[in-house]
Scaffold this active site. Structure first.
Site, PDB file in Angstrom:
ATOM      1  N   ASP A 146      -8.908   0.886 -10.023  1.00 23.96           N
ATOM      2  CA  ASP A 146      -7.590   0.374 -10.359  1.00 23.96           C
ATOM      3  C   ASP A 146      -7.195   0.699 -11.788  1.00 23.96           C
ATOM      4  OD1 ASP A 146      -5.280  -1.303 -10.043  1.00 23.96           O
ATOM      5  OD2 ASP A 146      -6.337  -2.758 -11.227  1.00 23.96           O
ATOM      6  N   ASP A 362       1.666   1.442 -11.281  1.00 23.12           N
ATOM      7  CA  ASP A 362       0.422   0.772 -10.913  1.00 23.12           C
ATOM      8  C   ASP A 362      -0.085   1.284  -9.572  1.00 23.12           C
ATOM      9  OD1 ASP A 362      -1.677  -0.885 -10.465  1.00 23.12           O
ATOM     10  OD2 ASP A 362      -0.484  -2.688 -10.154  1.00 23.12           O
TER      11      ASP A 362
END
Length: 535
Positions: A146, A362
């Site tokens: 991530d 993101d």
């Protein structure tokens, strides 16, 4: 436990659809929304019953998403979830997906020739994970990856409640620092701990470990202490060729997991964060002079697989936009939005960057979240030519039946950023099939139905970033992308020798580990390109 020094999940945490930090407000007004100049007007649909083919009902369906029932209020925005089995109950998977975004606001990968698994579709895995080797002798660990959080952490041998099994068919491993000849505990009076917390911790004495705690927006958490050990990876040495590499990194040894992180249904060994903080693995390797602080990913959300690389990408070329300075996430300046070539008429301030405002790139979040006003206008423009369409409410998602090609029947949405960088989002990227024949759901979500902290933020996730090469150049504080075939290859430069190497997309599912899903999971290969990564 010391304060949390920038040890964060996405937006402070994995946002999710049920309660916990970052959860949305439970009370929202139910009101129909009308389109100006006689456009369609959406009315709330009854669950799973198509509405009458009237223009007025279009906007009412939108109103359902803008002012959904209390269940939707629990939807978190940024999530650090694990994965979603393909097939099965599509509605259940979609609900889990929204929870997944809430949780998964906190990690994405970049480092070493790492094998990534997962598929970013909401009805599939919904995220990407990798396998890394830690310790001497090396042991394998499966970590969610991530860009929205910073630290790398793995479940530790001292954790009584950490999952030993995974519903994904993966063999999990607990890290034991005493079993590694190269492992050592980071103490609270050591430089790493002081730098992480901005000074020596109160009540720090000799032989006391440097502790950490990360809280995510869905209420999940990880607590433990820092250790330093060897990271093994594959270093790129030629076209499609690698050799073993080795580096020392400091990471978290998770002694206690809270919330979803402690369950075994879709458990992994930990998380690897690739945020900008000095605690991230990428930052540590860059500070040691082993790599440049540049990485890229290309996620093939159509067929699965893709590319993830550290190093300078020389082909294809990408246009860039500046990162907003002094922000914890990958914030950029969004200027305007076009639908089918027509610029939406929005207030000038709507995309301003500030406290709890702005635009975040993101790749650890699946969906895209827009401020309520932007969401309304986008929806009206997207369905402008389909005023007779019938809608279904599937787990608070706006879904509809459509038998033709969505790419032929619906418009392209284009987001325009500073320095004239455009992000084109095609219908197959903002719609997703929910598992039923000819049933599609909208991959954009109304930020107004999320938490107060997230309602004015544009969060752009995997669906809109897929099928694009995205480059994060932290050396020059820019980010860029270009439409790309993520099943092909890219060219990266070895900065020491000047050589250029081909990095291919990868599908290593034939290696033997497959998930207990209806589909075989396609795996990605994450490549770290730098001859500075010395064995």
């Amino acid at each position: 436990m010391p304060p949390e020094p920038g040890l964060r999940g996405r937006w402070g945490g994995r946002r999710r659809s049920r309660g916990g930090g970052g959860g949305p407000n439970n009370s929202r007004p139910a009101a129909a929304v009308r389109c100006a100049q006689g456009g369609p007007s959406f009315a709330a649909p009854t669950n799973n019953k198509p509405m009458a083919p009237r223009a007025a009902l279009l906007l009412a369906a939108l109103a359902l998403l803008l002012a959904a029932a209390p269940g939707a209020a629990d939807t978190g925005v940024f999530q650090v979830r694990r994965k979603f089995p393909a097939g099965g109950d599509a509605g259940g998977n979609i609900t889990a997906l929204r929870a997944h975004d809430g949780r998964r606001h906190g990690r994405l990968l970049a480092a070493a020739d790492l094998k990534l698994g997962g598929l970013g579709l909401p009805t599939d895995t919904g995220l990407y994970f990798t396998e890394i080797n830690l310790g001497t002798p090396p042991k394998h660990y499966f970590l969610q990856v991530d860009t929205g959080s910073d630290i790398l952490w793995v479940n530790c041998i001292t954790c009584d409640q950490c999952p030993r099994k995974s519903g994904l068919g993966l063999d999990l491993t607990l890290y034991d620092p005493k079993a590694s000849s190269s492992g050592s505990t980071v103490l609270c009076d050591q430089e790493f701990c002081a730098a992480t917390y901005g000074g020596k911790l109160p009540r720090c004495s000799s032989n006391v470990p440097c502790e950490y705690k990360v809280m995510y927006g869905d209420g999940s958490s990880t607590t433990g202490f820092f250790v330093t050990d060897a990271l093994q990876f594959d270093q790129v040495t030629g076209d499609g060729q690698t050799k073993p590499g080795n580096a020392s990194v400091t990471f978290g040894c998770g002694a206690q997991q809270g919330g979803d992180l402690g369950t075994s249904n879709q458990a992994l060994d930990g998380i690897i964060g690739f945020g900008q903080a000095n605690t991230s693995m990428l930052s540590q390797l860059a500070a040691a002079g082993k790599v440049k602080k540049v990485f890229a990913h290309c996620l093939d959300i159509v067929q699965g697989g893709g590319i993830f690389a550290i190093g300078n990408v020389v082909q294809p070329k990408v246009k860039t936009t500046p990162l907003v300075p002094d922000m914890p996430h990958y914030n950029v300046n969004l200027k305007s939005v076009d639908v089918d070539g027509t610029t939406l008429q929005l207030p000038a301030h709507i995309f301003e960057t500030g406290d709890k405002k702005g635009t975040i790139i993101d790749s650890g979040t699946t969906l895209t979240y827009l401020p309520e006003l932007v969401f309304k206008e986008v929806m009206l423009a997207v369905f402008k030519k389909h005023q007779d369409i019938g809608f279904h409410n599937v787990q608070e998602f706006l879904c509809f039946e459509y038998s033709g090609s969505v790419d032929d029947g619906f418009p392209t949405i284009t987001f325009h950023f500073e320095d004239d960088l455009a992000l084109h989002v095609y219908p197959h990227e903002y719609f997703f099939a929910n598992g039923q024949n000819d049933m599609y759901c909208m991959g954009f979500q109304n930020g107004g139905s999320q938490s107060k902290d997230g309602k004015d933020i544009v969060l752009m996730g995997d669906l809109v970033l897929s099928n694009k090469l995205v480059v994060y150049d932290l050396e020059n504080q820019v980010i860029g992308w270009t439409d790309y075939n993520c099943s092909s290859s890219i060219k990266v430069k070895d900065d020491k020798t000047g050589a250029t190497y081909t990095v291919n997309s990868h599908d290593i599912s034939s290696s033997g580990w497959r998930f207990r899903w209806n589909k075989t999971l396609v795996l990605l290969l994450v490549i770290v390109v730098s001859s500075y990564l010395i064995c």
